[in-house]
Design an enzyme around this catalytic site. Structure first.
Site, short mmCIF file in Angstrom:
data_model
loop_
_atom_site.label_atom_id
_atom_site.label_comp_id
_atom_site.label_asym_id
_atom_site.label_seq_id
_atom_site.Cartn_x
_atom_site.Cartn_y
_atom_site.Cartn_z
N ASN A 248 -19.13 17.96 -1.10
CA ASN A 248 -19.80 18.66 -2.19
C ASN A 248 -19.22 18.25 -3.54
OD1 ASN A 248 -21.14 19.96 -0.14
ND2 ASN A 248 -19.83 21.76 -0.19
N ASP B 89 -19.52 20.42 -6.24
CA ASP B 89 -19.71 21.66 -7.00
C ASP B 89 -18.42 22.34 -7.45
OD1 ASP B 89 -18.74 22.81 -4.61
OD2 ASP B 89 -20.77 23.21 -3.87
N HIS C 55 -17.16 12.79 -2.65
CA HIS C 55 -18.20 12.26 -3.53
C HIS C 55 -17.98 12.61 -5.00
CE1 HIS C 55 -20.72 12.47 0.38
NE2 HIS C 55 -20.17 11.28 0.24
N CYS D 1 -21.38 29.87 7.62
CA CYS D 1 -19.94 29.66 7.43
C CYS D 1 -19.26 30.92 6.89
CB CYS D 1 -19.70 28.50 6.46
SG CYS D 1 -20.30 26.92 7.05
N ILE E 56 -25.77 25.55 10.63
CA ILE E 56 -27.08 26.07 11.06
C ILE E 56 -28.02 24.87 11.24
CG2 ILE E 56 -29.01 27.58 10.49
CD1 ILE E 56 -27.07 29.10 8.61
N CYS F 277 -20.02 7.16 -25.07
CA CYS F 277 -18.56 7.38 -25.02
C CYS F 277 -18.00 7.38 -26.44
CB CYS F 277 -17.91 6.27 -24.20
SG CYS F 277 -16.11 6.28 -24.27
N SER G 23 -24.76 18.55 8.21
CA SER G 23 -25.48 17.91 9.32
C SER G 23 -24.92 16.52 9.56
CB SER G 23 -26.97 17.83 9.00
OG SER G 23 -27.16 17.06 7.81
#
Length: 292
Positions: A124, A126, A141, A284, A267, A200, A242
């Site tokens: 994730n 996040d 990632h 979870c 799930i 930048c 998954s």
């Protein structure tokens, strides 16, 4: 950092039955037998924090829309693709960055403190594991909360970039329609047309979020590092994934090769179901807090 008593957000969580007591017992035994647990998490651990995933049946982004995430090559090649990406991201950022960890993130943080969890790898972007306080962790990632320059490598916080966007676009307004897993929102080409994207500050280069876009690859250095942490581990738990994306799946293949026991908590079906020692179809945030 106490576990939040707030009820989970189930908007983007697929329907599932409550945890089966037998399954709880099986996972308890699995975790109790582990001394150095290697955990890999995916989007399914963050859905209870209100962040949609891509693939969940009925509620994932692919099921609800024809939207697809930005491709790496397109972002690098096309100024209009970058303009579209950043406009959507600018609108979605205040909501996306305000999401908080749920019980599952906090349980994994606690397992680390107890010395049970050897290493955590999240697919994730996040920052919810960081917000929960996890430290023995690799963001496979990357993370949307960081931005870097493709030319000189200078890094800034995404929150800082938000201020640059606001300064460049004082009168630009857009109404968002739905939020995507990586924090952007749905906007029309018309809405995006006049959005200004900063370069930048140090060299005028192209700014990119510090995440691996679809079509890009995770650095070999990071992959080797994660393989080393896996080699030190004695079991693997996959939570909320998954494992359709090879960048994460390869570590499950490596665990299988080492004959490590593998438990999967997700799930719906996963790529590991045929060789996992244990497969659990639960939320979870509902099952992990039951494990001591």
């Amino acid at each position: 950092h106490s576990v939040s008593r707030a009820s989970p957000n189930l908007t983007f969580v697929p329907a599932c039955l409550p945890p089966d007591p037998v399954e709880v017992e099986e996972l308890q035994r699995f975790v109790s037998n582990s001394k150095r647990l290697f955990v890999m998490t995916g989007a399914g651990i963050s859905t209870e924090s209100g962040i949609p995933d891509y693939r969940s049946e009925g509620v994932g982004l692919y099921a609800r829309t024809d939207r697809r995430p930005v491709q790496h090559a397109e972002f690098i090649r096309s100024a209009s693709a970058r303009q579209r990406y950043w406009a959507r991201n600018f609108v979605g950022w205040p909501q996306f960055s305000s999401h908080q960890p749920n019980k599952a993130h906090l349980v994994l943080r606690d397992w680390e403190k107890l010395g049970k969890l050897h290493w955590l790898v999240t697919q994730n972007v996040d920052a919810l594991h960081s917000k929960a306080g996890s430290q023995r962790m690799t963001e496979l990632h990357g993370c949307t909360h960081r931005v870097f320059c493709l030319a000189c490598g200078d890094r800034i916080l995404r929150s800082e970039l938000q201020e640059h966007f606001e300064a460049l676009n004082p009168t630009w307004k857009a109404e968002a329609f739905g939020v995507a897993p990586d924090g952007d929102v749905f906007l029309t080409d018309e809405q995006v047309r006049n959005f200004q994207v900063p370069a930048c500050r140090k060299c005028g280069g192209i700014l990119k979020p510090d995440v691996t876009f679809f079509g890009d690859t995770v650095s070999q250095e990071k992959v080797s590092f994660v393989h080393q942490r896996l080699a030190e581990s004695d079991s693997m738990l996959v939570a909320g994934s998954s494992m359709q994306v090879y960048s994460g799946y390869r570590f499950a293949l490596a665990a299988r090769e080492k004959k490590l026991p593998i438990a999967v908590l997700n799930i719906g079906p996963t790529r590991l179901d045929h060789f996992a020692s244990l497969k659990l179809n639960s939320r979870c945030g509902e099952l992990l807090p039951l494990i001591v």
